[in-house]
Scaffold this active site. Structure first.
Site, PDB file in Angstrom:
ATOM      1  N   ASP A  63     -19.512  17.673  -6.868  1.00 24.81           N
ATOM      2  CA  ASP A  63     -20.301  16.824  -7.776  1.00 24.81           C
ATOM      3  C   ASP A  63     -21.798  16.848  -7.434  1.00 24.81           C
ATOM      4  OD1 ASP A  63     -17.612  16.107  -8.106  1.00 24.81           O
ATOM      5  OD2 ASP A  63     -18.064  13.996  -8.467  1.00 24.81           O
ATOM      6  N   HIS A  65     -24.056  14.992 -10.039  1.00 31.16           N
ATOM      7  CA  HIS A  65     -24.374  13.689 -10.654  1.00 31.16           C
ATOM      8  C   HIS A  65     -25.865  13.406 -10.813  1.00 31.16           C
ATOM      9  CE1 HIS A  65     -20.525  12.011 -11.569  1.00 31.16           C
ATOM     10  NE2 HIS A  65     -20.055  12.207 -10.341  1.00 31.16           N
ATOM     11  N   ASP A  91     -19.155  17.601 -12.976  1.00 35.73           N
ATOM     12  CA  ASP A  91     -19.898  16.353 -12.752  1.00 35.73           C
ATOM     13  C   ASP A  91     -21.371  16.615 -12.420  1.00 35.73           C
ATOM     14  OD1 ASP A  91     -17.574  15.043 -13.403  1.00 35.73           O
ATOM     15  OD2 ASP A  91     -17.582  13.708 -11.660  1.00 35.73           O
ATOM     16  N   ASN A 123     -14.866  15.496 -15.155  1.00 32.40           N
ATOM     17  CA  ASN A 123     -14.498  14.392 -16.051  1.00 32.40           C
ATOM     18  C   ASN A 123     -15.728  13.715 -16.665  1.00 32.40           C
ATOM     19  OD1 ASN A 123     -14.893  13.305 -13.322  1.00 32.40           O
ATOM     20  ND2 ASN A 123     -14.290  11.340 -14.183  1.00 32.40           N
ATOM     21  N   HIS A 124     -16.908  13.915 -16.065  1.00 28.79           N
ATOM     22  CA  HIS A 124     -18.125  13.340 -16.653  1.00 28.79           C
ATOM     23  C   HIS A 124     -18.749  14.232 -17.724  1.00 28.79           C
ATOM     24  CE1 HIS A 124     -19.005   9.569 -14.400  1.00 28.79           C
ATOM     25  NE2 HIS A 124     -18.061  10.082 -13.636  1.00 28.79           N
ATOM     26  N   HIS A 173     -12.058  20.486 -10.969  1.00 33.15           N
ATOM     27  CA  HIS A 173     -12.763  19.253 -10.657  1.00 33.15           C
ATOM     28  C   HIS A 173     -11.860  18.208 -10.008  1.00 33.15           C
ATOM     29  CE1 HIS A 173     -15.742  16.168 -10.663  1.00 33.15           C
ATOM     30  NE2 HIS A 173     -14.892  15.346 -11.249  1.00 33.15           N
ATOM     31  N   HIS A 247     -14.737  15.536  -7.214  1.00 33.60           N
ATOM     32  CA  HIS A 247     -14.264  14.308  -7.869  1.00 33.60           C
ATOM     33  C   HIS A 247     -14.227  13.061  -6.988  1.00 33.60           C
ATOM     34  CE1 HIS A 247     -12.371  12.189 -11.164  1.00 33.60           C
ATOM     35  NE2 HIS A 247     -11.154  12.190 -10.685  1.00 33.60           N
TER      36      HIS A 247
END
Length: 315
Positions: A63, A65, A91, A123-124, A173, A247
């Protein structure tokens, strides 16, 4: 008149290089440039498999982010793209303050060097999640409308769900799914859609390994937890050495589970600018040896610059 990527030389040309340079300075592209870039990216991603094959050497990342400066630090430590072959496990957006610059840079690198960077879906990378966790609001703030958010979330539907490094490291992920026991089941999914609330595609992006055996209900409200028995069976049936996934925040940047059948990699140091965690990336070399490189947040001026290398010879 604003020039587009196409009118300045396309994916091989200087126009894109200039845009990458601009993005590396954390300066967003115009809406028109984003639109042209994402059209080119879609053409490339459409050709990729749900289980995208990747050759070693490769550096596997978790990730990000929206922590753009830490992504730049990651490239400083791991090597520039295309010198280093990268695999990112999703992500890219939400929570950090620079989701726009982060995802635009990764997509621009994908268009410029399609064989040297693989970008999976997290998932984002979803319309619903980004409306809650920051990317939507950031696009509104930086562009004055939701157009750029729509362009990117439409593109996310084309991101591959998983990758397979040298037929032995399965990268994704989230985790495994009770609906999937072999890679052909993944290959046959129709991925070009919003991440569903349940089912195999949802599970691949949402599930987590767990200390308890078997399948469990996930506290996240999507996906499942899966035990060591599940990982062992899956790796055995598919001739895999390892499942690599992201994740989950892990304080050291990486964490082994299920007797080294599963590894979690997290590449956002001091997550949300407050968690105090290390980040890591996993280098897989020509001989398929594994080295984790841990790193801390991008140094602010006057702070020491620390990197810890941890060789890992489990193969």
């Amino acid at each position: 008149m604003e020039e587009s990527v196409g009118s300045r030389g396309g994916s091989g040309g200087g126009g894109l290089d200039a845009q990458i340079e601009q993005l590396m300075e954390c300066r967003p592209l115009s809406e028109t440039e984003v639109k042209t870039l994402c059209e080119k990216a879609k053409e490339i991603l459409m050709e990729e498999s749900n289980v995208q094959p990747v050759k070693s050497p490769v550096t596997i990342c978790g990730d990000i982010h929206g922590q753009f400066h830490d992504l730049v630090e990651l490239f400083r430590i791991g090597g520039k793209c295309p010198d280093t072959n990268y695999l990112f496990m999703g992500d890219y957006v939400d929570r950090g303050y620079y989701s726009v610059e982060t995802v635009t840079l990764l997509v621009a690198l994908k268009v410029r060097y399609p064989q040297r960077i693989t970008i999976l879906r997290g998932n984002h990378e979803s319309r619903q999640i980004t409306q809650v966790y920051g990317f939507y609001d950031e696009c509104l703030r930086k562009y004055g409308s939701a157009n750029v958010w729509k362009i990117f979330t439409d593109l996310f539907d084309y991101f591959p769900l998983t990758a397979l490094v040298e037929s032995e490291i399965f990268c994704l992920h989230g985790g495994l799914s009770p609906s999937i026991d072999n890679l052909d089941s993944v290959r046959s999914l129709d991925r070009v859609q919003e991440v569903p609330h349940e089912g195999p595609m949802c599970d691949l992006l949402w599930s987590d390994p767990d200390d308890r055996c078997g399948w469990g209900i996930s506290p996240r409200g999507a996906g499942y937890t899966f035990g060591q028995d599940i990982s062992e069976q899956f790796n055995h049936s598919n001739n895999l050495k390892l499942v690599a996934r992201a994740h989950q925040l892990v304080m050291e940047g990486y964490n082994w589970a299920h007797e080294q059948k599963v590894v979690t990699i997290f590449s956002a140091p001091n997550y949300c600018y407050r968690c105090g965690n290390m980040a890591s990336i996993l280098e897989v070399d020509d001989c398929r040896n594994h080295t984790f490189i841990q790193f801390e947040p991008a140094p602010r001026r006057g702070e020491p610059d620390v990197t810890r290398r941890t060789p890992d010879y489990f193969l």
